[in-house]
Scaffold this motif. Structure first.
Motif, PDB file in Angstrom:
ATOM      1  N   LYS A  86      36.313 -32.019-103.158  1.00  0.00           N
ATOM      2  CA  LYS A  86      35.028 -31.405-103.505  1.00  0.00           C
ATOM      3  C   LYS A  86      34.500 -31.966-104.816  1.00  0.00           C
ATOM      4  O   LYS A  86      33.302 -32.225-104.949  1.00  0.00           O
ATOM      5  N   LYS A  87      35.401 -32.179-105.754  1.00  0.00           N
ATOM      6  CA  LYS A  87      34.992 -32.705-107.053  1.00  0.00           C
ATOM      7  C   LYS A  87      34.408 -34.108-106.909  1.00  0.00           C
ATOM      8  O   LYS A  87      33.409 -34.441-107.557  1.00  0.00           O
ATOM      9  N   VAL A  88      35.005 -34.936-106.041  1.00  0.00           N
ATOM     10  CA  VAL A  88      34.487 -36.286-105.817  1.00  0.00           C
ATOM     11  C   VAL A  88      33.070 -36.231-105.256  1.00  0.00           C
ATOM     12  O   VAL A  88      32.173 -36.958-105.692  1.00  0.00           O
ATOM     13  N   LEU A  89      32.855 -35.344-104.287  1.00  0.00           N
ATOM     14  CA  LEU A  89      31.526 -35.218-103.678  1.00  0.00           C
ATOM     15  C   LEU A  89      30.506 -34.680-104.680  1.00  0.00           C
ATOM     16  O   LEU A  89      29.356 -35.135-104.720  1.00  0.00           O
ATOM     17  N   LYS A 230      31.774 -23.622 -97.556  1.00  0.00           N
ATOM     18  CA  LYS A 230      30.881 -24.750 -97.344  1.00  0.00           C
ATOM     19  C   LYS A 230      31.551 -25.819 -96.502  1.00  0.00           C
ATOM     20  O   LYS A 230      32.749 -26.029 -96.582  1.00  0.00           O
ATOM     21  N   THR A 231      30.759 -26.501 -95.693  1.00  0.00           N
ATOM     22  CA  THR A 231      31.275 -27.589 -94.870  1.00  0.00           C
ATOM     23  C   THR A 231      31.228 -28.901 -95.647  1.00  0.00           C
ATOM     24  O   THR A 231      30.620 -28.993 -96.716  1.00  0.00           O
ATOM     25  N   LEU A 232      31.859 -29.901 -95.074  1.00  0.00           N
ATOM     26  CA  LEU A 232      31.841 -31.238 -95.670  1.00  0.00           C
ATOM     27  C   LEU A 232      30.415 -31.736 -95.824  1.00  0.00           C
ATOM     28  O   LEU A 232      30.043 -32.303 -96.859  1.00  0.00           O
ATOM     29  N   GLU A 233      29.603 -31.523 -94.816  1.00  0.00           N
ATOM     30  CA  GLU A 233      28.223 -31.987 -94.853  1.00  0.00           C
ATOM     31  C   GLU A 233      27.408 -31.295 -95.942  1.00  0.00           C
ATOM     32  O   GLU A 233      26.517 -31.909 -96.540  1.00  0.00           O
TER      33      GLU A 233
END
Length: 502
Positions: A86-89, A230-233
């Motif tokens: 999540k942090k990378v995104l 939350k989803t990946l998208e």
């Protein structure tokens, strides 16, 4: 059209240099050169421990090789992000949507300059002096409040915590404190209003105020709370509606193949990025980074492209990532009927703050989910091999949920169940069940192969049933053919044309 392969019988017991533990002769595998390969056949080979490098397919001898390599897949449909992912995104989203902080650090006031001058010249009583040398050493500038001689360093951006502000607190401590406050409030309200209807309201009101305070004091904790579910998208945000992006990130799917016109147009830029990555990240020598080697490794493919649905094609592709029109990363992938297989990835090493290796992997998981909506059977993201005794390869197990392929039963086992076994021994039969299933031929327990249905391709002559081939050429190839049959399995041995010489 049938797949066509030529099997190379392993000679002797020595292997070749292992790329993981650097054992000069420790890596032992079987291989075959594939001229043409149907995507359906490769999908089945993949679930039988085979991998590809260009047109060469290989299968590790799991009991003899120095670093047993287990085929690993991630269930992309049910993928769950870790906190680090999540942090990378979030970092990428912030980079794409938030302007860089260009505000200059506060300049030293005239009082600071005067104090610094006095200190340097030896005048003054020496109280509260803070030399310019000390400020420069810590990457900060000195400021002085009117009427005071005490100087406080104000750090420039990126030089560490601001000493003028209270220290940050750990998120787990904040959660523990909030939980204790809620429990205390609930107990107090219950004692004050036993059975009263306002107790619950008072508790809710107090909890809401606590949440509000904690949100103000800990933005990180609040963000995590809001992001739950939350989803990946939803995390992979590239633009904010109604706001002009600071940077534009785009992707392009380029068919792999040196002769393809789209690939030829992007070849030079992609090869230059590959050379930069290999030299900086893997310390490859310039003489080893040739166009021919790159094409043989990552461009040439035996897979036959085939239309699927909604404009999707099975086959080999390079997925390009462009930042403001500049190529920053390439993911080499195979799109198969049941999975998206990651072959390799390379990226710009000058952008470490974006964690492009992890980011492109997450984008491939997301692309797998996108393909699944049109192709329901395509559910998995293949990540190549998982090598438990190689620390650098263990990151693949962080993509949840992940499964390893049992080398004996050819069944998928959750990686959490595999790790305790692999902590004890490098090689393990991962599926401990006593049910029926395929058994690796290497343990000598495989049934005698039936070669009657196997077909042979003789160069410049044609296709023959194997029994007819033996009538012409004798039985000199029988041991080799049996070995090949055991390695690929009965169904594939019947479908793939095996190249043999007379």
């Amino acid at each position: 059209m049938s797949s066509i392969a030529e099997y190379f019988k392993r000679e002797g017991g020595d292997g070749h240099r292992c790329g993981y533990c650097k054992n000069p002769k420790g890596s032992i595998s079987d291989g075959m050169w594939v001229f043409k390969l149907q995507c359906e056949d490769f999908a089945e080979l993949f679930t039988n421990q085979w991998q590809r490098s260009g047109q060469y397919l290989y299968k590790m001898d799991m009991r003899k090789t120095c670093c047993p390599a287990y085929t690993i897949k991630c269930d992309a449909v049910n993928f769950k992000l870790s906190q680090s992912q999540k942090k990378v995104l979030k970092t990428m989203t912030k980079f794409l949507t938030t302007p860089a902080d260009t505000t200059p650090a506060p300049a030293a006031t005239s009082a600071a300059a005067s104090a610094s001058s006095s200190s340097a010249s030896g005048s003054g009583d020496g109280s509260g002096t803070c030399s310019a040398t000390s400020a420069a050493r810590h990457g900060s500038e000195a400021t002085v409040c009117p009427g005071h001689t005490e100087q406080r360093p104000v750090p420039r951006s990126g030089s560490g915590a601001d000493p003028t502000k209270p220290p940050c607190r750990k998120a787990k401590d904040l959660r523990r404190e909030r939980k204790a406050m809620k429990a205390s409030a609930s107990a107090g309200d219950a004692a004050a209003n036993p059975g009263g209807g306002n107790a619950a309201k008072a508790t809710v009101s107090h909890s809401a105020s606590v949440d509000s305070v904690m949100s103000c004091s800990s933005p990180t904790t609040a963000g995590k709370t809001q992001a739950a579910g939350k989803t990946l998208e939803e995390f992979a945000v590239e633009t904010i509606p109604g706001q002009e992006p600071v940077h534009r990130l785009t992707t392009a799917l380029v068919p792999s193949g040196a002769s393809h016109p789209v690939f030829k147009a992007t070849r030079d830029e992609s090869f230059a990025l590959y050379c930069k990555y290999q030299a900086r990240v893997h310390d490859d020598k310039p003489e080893d980074l040739t166009l021919k080697k790159w094409e043989r490794f990552l461009v040439t493919t035996p897979l036959t492209r085939k239309s699927a649905a909604d404009g999707i094609e099975y086959g080999s592709f390079h997925r390009h990532y462009y930042l403001d029109g500049k190529l920053i990363a390439v993911g080499v992938i195979d799109i198969l009927p049941n999975a998206l297989s990651s072959v390799y990835a390379y990226y710009d090493p000058d952008m470490p703050h974006l964690s492009l290796g992890t980011y492109t992997a997450l984008r491939e998981v997301m692309y797998t989910r996108e393909l699944h909506r049109s192709l329901p059977e395509l559910q998995s993201y293949y990540m190549g091999f998982y090598i438990h005794n190689c620390v650098k390869m263990r990151y693949k197990g962080n993509y949840t949920p992940s499964y390893l392929l049992c080398p004996e039963r050819q069944t998928w086992v959750p990686i959490e169940d595999c790790k305790p076994r692999l902590d004890v021994a490098k090689y393990s039969r991962l599926d401990a069940s006593s049910g029926t299933g395929s058994v690796d031929a290497a343990d000598g327990s495989a049934d005698e192969p039936d070669l009657q249905e196997l077909r042979v391709l003789i160069p410049d002559q044609g296709v023959l049933p194997y029994p007819l081939y033996e009538q012409i050429a004798g039985t000199k190839k029988r041991a080799e053919v049996r070995e090949y049959h055991a390695l690929v399995g009965d169904s594939l041995a019947q479908r793939i044309l095996l190249v043999l010489q007379l």
